[in-house]
Design an enzyme around this catalytic site. Structure first.
Site, short mmCIF file in Angstrom:
data_model
loop_
_atom_site.label_atom_id
_atom_site.label_comp_id
_atom_site.label_asym_id
_atom_site.label_seq_id
_atom_site.Cartn_x
_atom_site.Cartn_y
_atom_site.Cartn_z
N ARG A 1 -5.00 -16.29 -11.17
CA ARG A 1 -6.39 -16.11 -11.53
C ARG A 1 -7.28 -16.70 -10.44
NH1 ARG A 1 -3.63 -13.79 -14.54
NH2 ARG A 1 -3.70 -13.70 -16.82
N TYR B 1 0.83 -1.21 0.00
CA TYR B 1 0.00 0.00 0.00
C TYR B 1 0.86 1.26 0.00
CZ TYR B 1 -4.23 -2.73 0.72
OH TYR B 1 -5.28 -3.60 0.55
N PRO C 1 -20.27 -21.46 -9.07
CA PRO C 1 -20.60 -21.29 -7.66
C PRO C 1 -22.02 -21.74 -7.33
CG PRO C 1 -20.58 -19.17 -8.77
CD PRO C 1 -20.01 -20.17 -9.73
N GLU D 1 -8.03 -7.37 5.62
CA GLU D 1 -7.16 -8.41 5.08
C GLU D 1 -6.40 -9.12 6.20
OE1 GLU D 1 -5.01 -6.09 2.19
OE2 GLU D 1 -6.91 -5.64 1.18
N PHE E 1 -16.41 -12.42 -12.23
CA PHE E 1 -15.12 -12.97 -12.61
C PHE E 1 -14.28 -11.83 -13.19
CE2 PHE E 1 -17.71 -16.99 -13.42
CZ PHE E 1 -17.38 -17.52 -12.18
N GLY E 2 -13.13 -11.56 -12.56
CA GLY E 2 -12.28 -10.47 -13.02
C GLY E 2 -12.54 -9.20 -12.23
#
Length: 396
Positions: free
Chosen positions: A206, A98, A276, A140, A387-388
């Site tokens: 990915r 960061y 999913p 996180e 997705f992405g």
């Protein structure tokens, strides 16, 4: 949240920053990768950089966060933070990165806006950045702790124990931990990151949804991406990964709510977005879910409907489930109950208090979400997976 002075400054400069945010993020990535080429090689998706979707997602998330701060100063945009934090955790992002991002992002802001970046403007937007960054770092850290990972060390080696071809362009890999440890538990609808070493030495990452309920193994179902360029990782997995191969996976992540309640469920997907949903159905069957479930899926054809047999069978095993499939190019074999064309909710019953889960191309999900809201489903009860890069969060 934002200080009073910073709020005034951000509100006044948000139109200027917003108008230039595309140029800022474009220059930011150029500066970042010039200084740290390893980030493009081993962390960022090179395909998303090439087509500009990652730049648009970053621009949208910054603008959305800043707008939320000035329009709702007492409420932190937790939904935005959670989705980004889960994606970052799946990539192994660390707090020191960061600082690196801050350096190059603010250098880009100054280069693009020039003298408009007065000391007051710089201080105000610095507040915005660190409010967002510190919120992400905190979430996180919690996600890493829950996964039993030290900051960023989310990766484990897995062995492929079974490879199954689902369609001409879709393969399922069943995996188990190489170290013999138990597979991690996860919420149906979550995903893992897969890191592979490509021919040029890059270690690209990915995300793939888990396509079966929690068990001793994990399953991912991968569609080979054709385009300009072709998908680097999906084509590598299809071409080179066999039973006995090893893959590096993250812990499961994804900000998806639990589906254990007996509230009516709508599981709506298109294309490879069924993965999913099949995992959710698998889970619902395993826990003897008794509530009503409506399964809706759209695809180009039955032959291209990945996991079609499982999709159909699992829905049939639930006592109060109904499945409806749409195919743009239907054929006669085994699809007598399917509908031709694109998904249409006109004659689909939408139960009161339904909770909806969507996955598929962004235009599809936008259209279905709008129809569900028209039918009385509250926006808060409509959940989605992209997705992405998540361009939806940024308002695209």
């Amino acid at each position: 949240m934002l200080s009073e002075q910073a709020t005034t400054t951000v509100r006044a400069t948000l139109p200027t920053i917003g108008a230039a945010i595309g140029d800022i993020t474009d220059l930011f990535y150029k500066k970042l990768f010039a200084a740290h080429p390893e980030l493009l090689r081993d962390l960022f998706n090179r395909g998303n950089q090439a087509d500009g979707s990652q730049k648009r997602a970053l621009a949208g998330s910054i603008a959305a966060f800043a707008t939320a701060l000035v329009e709702h100063p007492q409420v932190r945009p937790d939904a935005l933070i959670a989705r980004i934090a889960h994606k970052h955790a799946s990539l192994g992002v660390t707090r020191d990165q960061y600082v690196v991002v801050h350096t190059h992002l603010f250098a880009a802001i100054v280069d693009v806006l020039g003298e408009a970046v007065t000391p007051d403007v710089a201080r105000a937007w610095d507040e915005v950045y660190w409010l967002m960054a510190n919120a992400l770092i905190a979430v996180e850290a919690r996600l890493y702790a829950e996964a039993g990972a030290v900051d960023g060390s989310t990766w484990r080696d897995w062995e492929v124990v079974r490879r199954s071809r689902e369609t001409a362009d879709v393969v399922t890999f069943r995996l188990r931990p190489v170290d013999g440890a138990d597979a991690p538990r996860f919420r149906p609808g979550q995903y893992v990151s897969v890191q592979v070493e490509l021919a040029d030495g890059a270690r690209q990452i990915r995300q793939y949804s888990l396509s079966a309920a929690p068990a001793e193994t994990l399953s991912i179902t991968v569609k080979r991406v054709h385009g300009t360029p072709d998908g680097e990782v999906s084509n590598h997995l299809h071409a080179h990964v066999r039973e006995g191969s090893r893959l590096t996976l993250s812990a499961p992540y994804g900000d998806v709510p639990s589906i254990d309640a007996d509230a009516p469920l709508l599981l709506i997907s298109a294309g490879i977005g069924c993965t999913p949903m099949v995992a959710m159905l698998d889970h619902l069957v395993s826990v003897d879910h008794a509530g009503p479930v409506t399964v809706l899926h759209a695809d180009r054809s039955p032959a291209e409907h990945a996991l079609r047999a499982r999709h159909t069978r699992l829905a049939a095993e639930l006592p109060s489930a109904a499945a409806h499939f749409w195919y743009e190019s239907p054929d006669a074999e085994g699809t007598t109950e399917a509908r031709a064309g694109r998904m249409d909710l006109t004659d689909i019953a939408v139960p009161t208090a339904a909770r909806a889960y969507l996955c598929g191309p962004l235009p599809f999900m936008r259209a279905i979400r709008a129809r569900l809201i028209e039918r009385g489903v509250p926006a808060a009860d409509i959940h989605y997976e992209v997705f992405g890069p998540d361009l939806w969060l940024g308002g695209e």
